[in-house]
Enzyme design. Sequence first.
Site, PDB file in Angstrom:
ATOM      1  N   TYR A 135      -2.967  -7.946  16.670  1.00 40.47           N
ATOM      2  CA  TYR A 135      -2.722  -7.012  15.556  1.00 40.47           C
ATOM      3  C   TYR A 135      -3.690  -5.825  15.640  1.00 40.47           C
ATOM      4  CZ  TYR A 135      -3.359  -5.184  10.806  1.00 40.47           C
ATOM      5  OH  TYR A 135      -3.504  -4.357   9.725  1.00 40.47           O
ATOM      6  N   PHE A 157       2.654   3.523   7.248  1.00 40.13           N
ATOM      7  CA  PHE A 157       2.191   2.219   6.779  1.00 40.13           C
ATOM      8  C   PHE A 157       2.998   1.081   7.404  1.00 40.13           C
ATOM      9  CE2 PHE A 157       1.335   5.241   3.356  1.00 40.13           C
ATOM     10  CZ  PHE A 157       0.046   4.926   2.984  1.00 40.13           C
ATOM     11  N   THR A 205      -7.211  -0.431  10.748  1.00 44.20           N
ATOM     12  CA  THR A 205      -7.734  -1.683  10.194  1.00 44.20           C
ATOM     13  C   THR A 205      -9.176  -1.989  10.598  1.00 44.20           C
ATOM     14  OG1 THR A 205      -7.419  -4.087  10.252  1.00 44.20           O
ATOM     15  CG2 THR A 205      -6.691  -2.897  12.170  1.00 44.20           C
ATOM     16  N   PHE A 261     -10.517  -1.870   5.016  1.00 39.93           N
ATOM     17  CA  PHE A 261     -11.008  -3.239   4.961  1.00 39.93           C
ATOM     18  C   PHE A 261     -10.007  -4.008   4.078  1.00 39.93           C
ATOM     19  CE2 PHE A 261     -15.063  -3.319   7.400  1.00 39.93           C
ATOM     20  CZ  PHE A 261     -14.849  -2.119   8.022  1.00 39.93           C
ATOM     21  N   ASN A 262     -10.339  -4.590   2.952  1.00 40.79           N
ATOM     22  CA  ASN A 262      -9.327  -5.354   2.194  1.00 40.79           C
ATOM     23  C   ASN A 262      -8.820  -4.553   1.008  1.00 40.79           C
ATOM     24  OD1 ASN A 262      -9.512  -8.212   3.455  1.00 40.79           O
ATOM     25  ND2 ASN A 262     -11.620  -7.537   3.146  1.00 40.79           N
ATOM     26  N   ILE A 319       0.836  -1.202   0.000  1.00 39.58           N
ATOM     27  CA  ILE A 319       0.000   0.000   0.000  1.00 39.58           C
ATOM     28  C   ILE A 319       0.875   1.258   0.000  1.00 39.58           C
ATOM     29  CG2 ILE A 319      -1.880   1.215   1.173  1.00 39.58           C
ATOM     30  CD1 ILE A 319      -2.721  -1.496   2.394  1.00 39.58           C
ATOM     31  N   ILE A 345     -11.494 -22.716  -0.044  1.00 38.66           N
ATOM     32  CA  ILE A 345     -12.604 -21.886   0.451  1.00 38.66           C
ATOM     33  C   ILE A 345     -12.874 -22.343   1.877  1.00 38.66           C
ATOM     34  CG2 ILE A 345     -15.052 -21.322   0.172  1.00 38.66           C
ATOM     35  CD1 ILE A 345     -14.755 -21.935  -2.817  1.00 38.66           C
ATOM     36  N   PHE A 346     -12.698 -21.427   2.820  1.00 47.20           N
ATOM     37  CA  PHE A 346     -12.853 -21.796   4.230  1.00 47.20           C
ATOM     38  C   PHE A 346     -14.319 -21.678   4.644  1.00 47.20           C
ATOM     39  CE2 PHE A 346      -8.418 -20.514   3.810  1.00 47.20           C
ATOM     40  CZ  PHE A 346      -7.787 -21.619   4.362  1.00 47.20           C
TER      41      PHE A 346
HETATM   42  N1  LIG Z   1      -3.222  -5.038   2.981  1.00 46.25           N
HETATM   43  C1  LIG Z   1      -4.416  -4.800   3.539  1.00 46.25           C
HETATM   44  O1  LIG Z   1      -5.472  -5.221   3.018  1.00 46.25           O
HETATM   45  C2  LIG Z   1      -4.503  -3.988   4.822  1.00 46.25           C
HETATM   46  C3  LIG Z   1      -5.747  -3.880   5.470  1.00 46.25           C
HETATM   47  C4  LIG Z   1      -5.824  -3.100   6.631  1.00 46.25           C
HETATM   48  C5  LIG Z   1      -4.717  -2.427   7.105  1.00 46.25           C
HETATM   49  N2  LIG Z   1      -3.516  -2.583   6.473  1.00 46.25           N
HETATM   50  C6  LIG Z   1      -2.341  -1.861   7.009  1.00 46.25           C
HETATM   51  O2  LIG Z   1      -1.748  -1.146   5.942  1.00 46.25           O
HETATM   52  C7  LIG Z   1      -0.337  -1.032   6.142  1.00 46.25           C
HETATM   53  C8  LIG Z   1       0.390  -1.491   4.911  1.00 46.25           C
HETATM   54  O3  LIG Z   1       0.016  -2.840   4.594  1.00 46.25           O
HETATM   55  P1  LIG Z   1       0.691  -3.603   3.384  1.00 46.25           P
HETATM   56  O4  LIG Z   1      -0.250  -4.660   2.959  1.00 46.25           O
HETATM   57  O5  LIG Z   1       1.191  -2.623   2.395  1.00 46.25           O
HETATM   58  O6  LIG Z   1       1.935  -4.280   4.140  1.00 46.25           O
HETATM   59  P2  LIG Z   1       3.410  -4.619   3.563  1.00 46.25           P
HETATM   60  O7  LIG Z   1       3.954  -5.701   4.431  1.00 46.25           O
HETATM   61  O8  LIG Z   1       3.346  -4.838   2.089  1.00 46.25           O
HETATM   62  O9  LIG Z   1       4.198  -3.264   3.830  1.00 46.25           O
HETATM   63  C9  LIG Z   1       4.688  -2.905   5.071  1.00 46.25           C
HETATM   64  C10 LIG Z   1       6.070  -2.286   4.871  1.00 46.25           C
HETATM   65  O10 LIG Z   1       6.537  -1.825   6.142  1.00 46.25           O
HETATM   66  C11 LIG Z   1       7.905  -2.150   6.267  1.00 46.25           C
HETATM   67  N3  LIG Z   1       8.213  -2.262   7.700  1.00 46.25           N
HETATM   68  C12 LIG Z   1       7.656  -3.129   8.593  1.00 46.25           C
HETATM   69  N4  LIG Z   1       8.187  -2.954   9.815  1.00 46.25           N
HETATM   70  C13 LIG Z   1       9.093  -1.945   9.692  1.00 46.25           C
HETATM   71  C14 LIG Z   1       9.960  -1.280  10.621  1.00 46.25           C
HETATM   72  N5  LIG Z   1      10.031  -1.674  11.900  1.00 46.25           N
HETATM   73  N6  LIG Z   1      10.730  -0.267  10.181  1.00 46.25           N
HETATM   74  C15 LIG Z   1      10.679   0.128   8.867  1.00 46.25           C
HETATM   75  N7  LIG Z   1       9.892  -0.473   7.955  1.00 46.25           N
HETATM   76  C16 LIG Z   1       9.118  -1.493   8.358  1.00 46.25           C
HETATM   77  C17 LIG Z   1       8.063  -3.468   5.533  1.00 46.25           C
HETATM   78  O11 LIG Z   1       9.407  -3.700   5.136  1.00 46.25           O
HETATM   79  C18 LIG Z   1       7.099  -3.276   4.355  1.00 46.25           C
HETATM   80  O12 LIG Z   1       7.766  -2.742   3.220  1.00 46.25           O
HETATM   81  C19 LIG Z   1      -0.029  -1.841   7.393  1.00 46.25           C
HETATM   82  O13 LIG Z   1       0.074  -0.955   8.478  1.00 46.25           O
HETATM   83  C20 LIG Z   1      -1.242  -2.753   7.539  1.00 46.25           C
HETATM   84  O14 LIG Z   1      -1.461  -3.086   8.901  1.00 46.25           O
HETATM   85  C21 LIG Z   1      -3.385  -3.345   5.354  1.00 46.25           C
END
Ligand SMILES: NC(=O)c1ccc[n+]([C@@H]2O[C@H](COP(=O)([O-])OP(=O)(O)OC[C@H]3O[C@@H](n4cnc5c(N)ncnc54)[C@H](O)[C@@H]3O)[C@@H](O)[C@H]2O)c1
Length: 325
Positions: A141, A73, A117, A169-170, A12, A205-206
């Site tokens: 989480y 993020f 989230t 959400f997703n 993201i 499929i769960f």
């Molecule tokens: N993917 C989804 O559907 C979703 C849904 C709800 C919330 N989120 C939130 O969105 C954010 C991004 O999600 P994503 O899917 O892109 O995750 P991702 O794992 O692709 O990206 C997270 C990035 O953060 C970096 N990172 C993690 N810990 C670190 C640290 N201590 N120091 C520096 N960098 C660090 C990782 O290297 C990675 O590049 C997250 O906070 C996640 O909780 C995602």
Amino acid sequence: MKILVTGGAGYIGSIATEQLLAAGGSVVVFDSLFQGHRAAVHPDAVFVKGDLADRAAIDAVLREHKPDAVMHFASRTLVGESMQHPFRYLGENVTTAANLLQSVAEHGVKRFILSSTANLFDKPERMPIDESEHIVPGSPYGESKYIIERMLHWMDRIYGVRFACLRYFNAAGATAERGEDHDPELHLIPLVLKVALGQREKISIFGDDYPTRDGTCVRDYIHIVDLAQAHILALRALDGGSRFYNLGNGEGYTVREVIETARAITGHAIPADTVPRRAGDPAVLVAGSGKIREELGWKPRFPQIRDIIESAWKWHQANPDGYAD
Ligand SMILES: NC(=O)c1ccc[n+]([C@@H]2O[C@H](COP(=O)([O-])OP(=O)(O)OC[C@H]3O[C@@H](n4cnc5c(N)ncnc54)[C@H](O)[C@@H]3O)[C@@H](O)[C@H]2O)c1
């Protein structure tokens, strides 16, 4: 504006970076590459490899680049892992955010956007889930995100930092240049597309005995570009005060509908097996996004699941091994 994007090498964060740059911002990405990919970082962004566990590294980047805003993020992101190793979340996710926030306070940054989230809402009383819903985190989480939301409350009150908590959400879909490449990959759409690419035999499929239109779980998928645009709108609105938004399409799709749509798009049979339900999976999770629509005029450009999966399929076809690093 100059924006510090933590986790900007991740799914993201890298696409938010791309969209921020397209909107005329300048971006500094701070990422440890613990997950994510160096190749996902837009070439016009400054990249700083560093870990949020290291306060001196955060201070150095804030001192050197003096951002106007931070988008946070970077996080551990796996609900299941958090049930097995809770302190990777209640410890690490919380302390890395606290490090970042202390530095933000000391360096006088006044705008902050948090990736929060839907996992804040484990026992929703109404569907779709809007901001008036009770917060009951569904895992360590979700709890870690809630603790960070509470820290932000005090950042506003004590330091005047205006923040937005965006509870996604997703997230799904891709742009031409960037897409979803997690390791491990646990999200439905990329898993289904990996079957179509011949990289997995079938999709599981769960449970198909939920009280939904076809018995499989309903989830809300938001296109990654629409999600990134919501960040930009929220950032622009921050001077008007801190805020919380639930962020999804408001439109839910069943697991079977996602698979059927992917079959139609890819032309692949995508074999699917029904296996027992997973503990803790609610039947329906759909966001009520009326508040961000009304207050910021946010409107998803790609609300249809077909558009979301099509964009992801194009990216996966062009990058069958993901970022290959
Ligand atoms: N993917 C989804 O559907 C979703 C849904 C709800 C919330 N989120 C939130 O969105 C954010 C991004 O999600 P994503 O899917 O892109 O995750 P991702 O794992 O692709 O990206 C997270 C990035 O953060 C970096 N990172 C993690 N810990 C670190 C640290 N201590 N120091 C520096 N960098 C660090 C990782 O290297 C990675 O590049 C997250 O906070 C996640 O909780 C995602």
